[in-house]
Motif scaffolding. Structure first.
Motif, PDB file in Angstrom:
ATOM      1  N   ARG A 238      45.424  30.995  41.709  1.00 58.76           N
ATOM      2  CA  ARG A 238      46.234  31.640  40.672  1.00 58.76           C
ATOM      3  C   ARG A 238      47.153  30.602  40.026  1.00 58.76           C
ATOM      4  O   ARG A 238      47.797  29.828  40.707  1.00 58.76           O
ATOM      5  CB  ARG A 238      47.066  32.764  41.270  1.00 58.76           C
ATOM      6  CG  ARG A 238      47.977  33.449  40.279  1.00 58.76           C
ATOM      7  CD  ARG A 238      48.826  34.520  40.939  1.00 58.76           C
ATOM      8  NE  ARG A 238      49.833  35.005  40.015  1.00 58.76           N
ATOM      9  CZ  ARG A 238      50.905  35.701  40.363  1.00 58.76           C
ATOM     10  NH1 ARG A 238      51.103  36.005  41.630  1.00 58.76           N
ATOM     11  NH2 ARG A 238      51.777  36.097  39.457  1.00 58.76           N
ATOM     12  N   GLY A 239      47.214  30.627  38.693  1.00 56.90           N
ATOM     13  CA  GLY A 239      48.062  29.697  37.966  1.00 56.90           C
ATOM     14  C   GLY A 239      47.239  28.527  37.452  1.00 56.90           C
ATOM     15  O   GLY A 239      46.012  28.509  37.553  1.00 56.90           O
ATOM     16  N   GLY A 241      51.291  28.783  36.127  1.00 50.56           N
ATOM     17  CA  GLY A 241      52.000  29.759  35.317  1.00 50.56           C
ATOM     18  C   GLY A 241      53.470  29.745  35.644  1.00 50.56           C
ATOM     19  O   GLY A 241      53.943  28.936  36.441  1.00 50.56           O
ATOM     20  N   ARG A 242      54.188  30.663  35.013  1.00 52.95           N
ATOM     21  CA  ARG A 242      55.623  30.807  35.287  1.00 52.95           C
ATOM     22  C   ARG A 242      55.898  32.229  35.756  1.00 52.95           C
ATOM     23  O   ARG A 242      55.474  33.189  35.119  1.00 52.95           O
ATOM     24  CB  ARG A 242      56.468  30.505  34.049  1.00 52.95           C
ATOM     25  CG  ARG A 242      57.971  30.568  34.334  1.00 52.95           C
ATOM     26  CD  ARG A 242      58.818  30.210  33.139  1.00 52.95           C
ATOM     27  NE  ARG A 242      58.600  28.837  32.705  1.00 52.95           N
ATOM     28  CZ  ARG A 242      59.122  27.755  33.275  1.00 52.95           C
ATOM     29  NH1 ARG A 242      59.888  27.891  34.354  1.00 52.95           N
ATOM     30  NH2 ARG A 242      58.888  26.556  32.803  1.00 52.95           N
ATOM     31  N   HIS A 243      56.600  32.336  36.875  1.00 54.44           N
ATOM     32  CA  HIS A 243      57.034  33.639  37.340  1.00 54.44           C
ATOM     33  C   HIS A 243      58.186  34.146  36.477  1.00 54.44           C
ATOM     34  O   HIS A 243      59.062  33.359  36.066  1.00 54.44           O
ATOM     35  CB  HIS A 243      57.540  33.567  38.785  1.00 54.44           C
ATOM     36  CG  HIS A 243      56.476  33.390  39.809  1.00 54.44           C
ATOM     37  ND1 HIS A 243      55.358  34.190  39.861  1.00 54.44           N
ATOM     38  CD2 HIS A 243      56.373  32.522  40.848  1.00 54.44           C
ATOM     39  CE1 HIS A 243      54.609  33.822  40.901  1.00 54.44           C
ATOM     40  NE2 HIS A 243      55.197  32.813  41.511  1.00 54.44           N
ATOM     41  N   ARG A 286      55.714  40.974  33.554  1.00 50.16           N
ATOM     42  CA  ARG A 286      56.426  39.691  33.466  1.00 50.16           C
ATOM     43  C   ARG A 286      57.030  39.284  34.798  1.00 50.16           C
ATOM     44  O   ARG A 286      57.360  38.115  34.994  1.00 50.16           O
ATOM     45  CB  ARG A 286      57.521  39.780  32.414  1.00 50.16           C
ATOM     46  CG  ARG A 286      57.035  40.084  31.001  1.00 50.16           C
ATOM     47  CD  ARG A 286      58.220  40.304  30.087  1.00 50.16           C
ATOM     48  NE  ARG A 286      59.065  41.366  30.623  1.00 50.16           N
ATOM     49  CZ  ARG A 286      60.325  41.575  30.245  1.00 50.16           C
ATOM     50  NH1 ARG A 286      60.885  40.798  29.342  1.00 50.16           N
ATOM     51  NH2 ARG A 286      61.033  42.570  30.768  1.00 50.16           N
ATOM     52  N   THR A 289      54.017  37.263  36.463  1.00 51.18           N
ATOM     53  CA  THR A 289      53.736  36.123  35.596  1.00 51.18           C
ATOM     54  C   THR A 289      54.431  36.372  34.269  1.00 51.18           C
ATOM     55  O   THR A 289      54.076  37.303  33.545  1.00 51.18           O
ATOM     56  CB  THR A 289      52.224  35.933  35.366  1.00 51.18           C
ATOM     57  OG1 THR A 289      51.557  35.911  36.633  1.00 51.18           O
ATOM     58  CG2 THR A 289      51.951  34.622  34.654  1.00 51.18           C
ATOM     59  N   TRP A 291      54.274  35.096  31.517  1.00 55.65           N
ATOM     60  CA  TRP A 291      53.399  35.063  30.342  1.00 55.65           C
ATOM     61  C   TRP A 291      52.507  36.296  30.261  1.00 55.65           C
ATOM     62  O   TRP A 291      51.791  36.469  29.275  1.00 55.65           O
ATOM     63  CB  TRP A 291      52.534  33.807  30.375  1.00 55.65           C
ATOM     64  CG  TRP A 291      53.310  32.537  30.499  1.00 55.65           C
ATOM     65  CD1 TRP A 291      54.626  32.333  30.160  1.00 55.65           C
ATOM     66  CD2 TRP A 291      52.832  31.295  31.000  1.00 55.65           C
ATOM     67  NE1 TRP A 291      54.986  31.037  30.421  1.00 55.65           N
ATOM     68  CE2 TRP A 291      53.912  30.376  30.944  1.00 55.65           C
ATOM     69  CE3 TRP A 291      51.608  30.868  31.490  1.00 55.65           C
ATOM     70  CZ2 TRP A 291      53.790  29.050  31.360  1.00 55.65           C
ATOM     71  CZ3 TRP A 291      51.484  29.547  31.907  1.00 55.65           C
ATOM     72  CH2 TRP A 291      52.560  28.655  31.831  1.00 55.65           C
ATOM     73  N   HIS A 293      49.961  37.201  32.426  1.00 52.69           N
ATOM     74  CA  HIS A 293      48.632  37.124  33.022  1.00 52.69           C
ATOM     75  C   HIS A 293      48.578  37.925  34.320  1.00 52.69           C
ATOM     76  O   HIS A 293      49.529  37.946  35.093  1.00 52.69           O
ATOM     77  CB  HIS A 293      48.249  35.664  33.293  1.00 52.69           C
ATOM     78  CG  HIS A 293      48.149  34.848  32.050  1.00 52.69           C
ATOM     79  ND1 HIS A 293      48.843  33.672  31.864  1.00 52.69           N
ATOM     80  CD2 HIS A 293      47.459  35.047  30.894  1.00 52.69           C
ATOM     81  CE1 HIS A 293      48.572  33.183  30.666  1.00 52.69           C
ATOM     82  NE2 HIS A 293      47.734  33.997  30.071  1.00 52.69           N
ATOM     83  N   PRO A 295      47.577  38.796  38.075  1.00 55.21           N
ATOM     84  CA  PRO A 295      47.160  38.104  39.300  1.00 55.21           C
ATOM     85  C   PRO A 295      45.804  38.606  39.776  1.00 55.21           C
ATOM     86  O   PRO A 295      45.461  39.773  39.569  1.00 55.21           O
ATOM     87  CB  PRO A 295      48.260  38.474  40.304  1.00 55.21           C
ATOM     88  CG  PRO A 295      49.403  38.956  39.481  1.00 55.21           C
ATOM     89  CD  PRO A 295      48.804  39.574  38.258  1.00 55.21           C
TER      90      PRO A 295
END
Length: 330
Positions: A238-239, A241-243, A286, A289, A291, A293, A295
């Motif tokens: 996964r990723g 990305g930003r949490h 959000r 993720t 953004w 996306h 999981p």
């Protein structure tokens, strides 16, 4: 708080079935520092750390985790913690200095009320800090261990123990959309960032992941490039990305045995004990993720078994109390 002070998450021991294969993943690909080796164990660490190690890889018939360790401020804290766990009817085991881990002093292992195998220690051997040994930087530039994330069947009970009995603070939390809402996950800390341990609703007790701090976002991207170039892209679960929760830039990886680690950076400090925890709805995409996306299903359903501190056998698991899961995960 029982008259003791827990300072931070410190190290963990993961079981792996093939030490050489695990070394290739952690040391050669990701750049962990190999500190020492025994016949059945590898001791690894990060560039910034002064403790002798933060991750032990133990050869075993099946993957999982034997214990998650926290450092305490004073040796006498260990006795006070033992009294607390004994009064709660929890299994307790004392380890003499270096009984199982080279360089570690007297330690206490307990099975906490959720079933997690927790170790407390004060003394541990030190090593040279490599923060400014830029000539030794490799892989993802692993700096230090940051946190543990665990799945437990009853988050509220676990939260009450860790905050009410052990003195952890809550930085952020997730609740269901019911009326009244129920606690689905909580991020708890002793050091001054988002968490030392996260407690998440799920089949448990199990270890979801160990989070390791890396130098910057470029380190996360470099890890992806290195893994892909070595034909190990399948390790990326996964990723990047930003949490939303924690603001951290992340990447989740599965080692060759399926144990999960997170490369983690860019969260924030919490300078005051009266920090007001941030609340998230379980159905806010959000949160997971920023953004948006989604999981993968495996991220919610798969995790590592944990050992019993007295027998070494894998702990039985239970279904979670809350059947709710984010609406954006089918």
């Amino acid at each position: 708080m029982g008259g003791f002070s827990i300072t931070r998450a410190a190290h963990a021991e993961l079981c792996v079935t093939d030490l050489e294969r695990a070394r290739d993943f952690y040391v050669e690909a990701l750049g962990f520092v190999e500190v020492a080796r025994e016949e059945d164990r590898l001791y690894l660490g990060g560039l910034e750390e002064r403790d002798r190690y933060s991750l032990i890889l133990k050869k075993a018939p099946s993957p999982g985790v034997t214990h998650l360790a926290f450092r305490v401020a004073d040796p006498e804290d260990l006795d006070r913690l033992a009294a607390l766990y004994e009064s709660a009817g929890c299994p307790v085991r004392w380890l003499a200095p270096e009984e199982e881990e080279a360089g570690q002093g007297r330690a206490l292992r307990v099975q906490d009320p959720t079933g997690l195998p927790i170790e407390f220690f004060h003394e541990i051997a030190r090593r040279e800090r490599l923060l400014q040994r830029f000539d030794l930087y490799r892989g993802a530039h692993i700096m230090r261990l940051d946190h543990f994330n665990c799945q437990v069947p009853h988050v509220q009970e676990a939260y009450d123990w860790w905050t009410g009995k052990l003195g952890f603070y809550c930085s952020e939390y997730t609740v269901t959309d019911e009326d009244p809402p129920r606690l689905w996950a909580a991020w708890l800390h002793r050091k001054q960032n988002v968490h030392d341990i996260a407690l998440m609703n799920g089949i448990g007790p199990r270890l979801h992941h160990i989070g390791f701090w890396v130098a910057d976002t470029q380190s996360v991207l470099r890890a992806c490039d290195i893994l892909a170039a070595r034909g190990m892209g399948g390790a990326i679960e996964r990723g990047p990305g930003r949490h939303g929760l924690s603001n951290a830039f992340f990447l989740y990886l599965r080692d060759p045995d399926g144990n999960r680690i997170e490369l983690y950076t860019n969260d924030y400090i919490i300078p005051d004990p009266d920090w007001e925890p941030i609340r998230w709805s379980i159905n806010d995409p959000r949160r997971a993720t920023f953004w948006g996306h989604i999981p993968p299903r495996s991220w919610f359903e798969e995790a590592s078994r944990v050992a019993h501190v007295l027998t070494g056998e894998w702990m039985p698991v239970r279904e979670p109390l809350l059947v709710d899961r984010p609406v954006f995960v089918t």
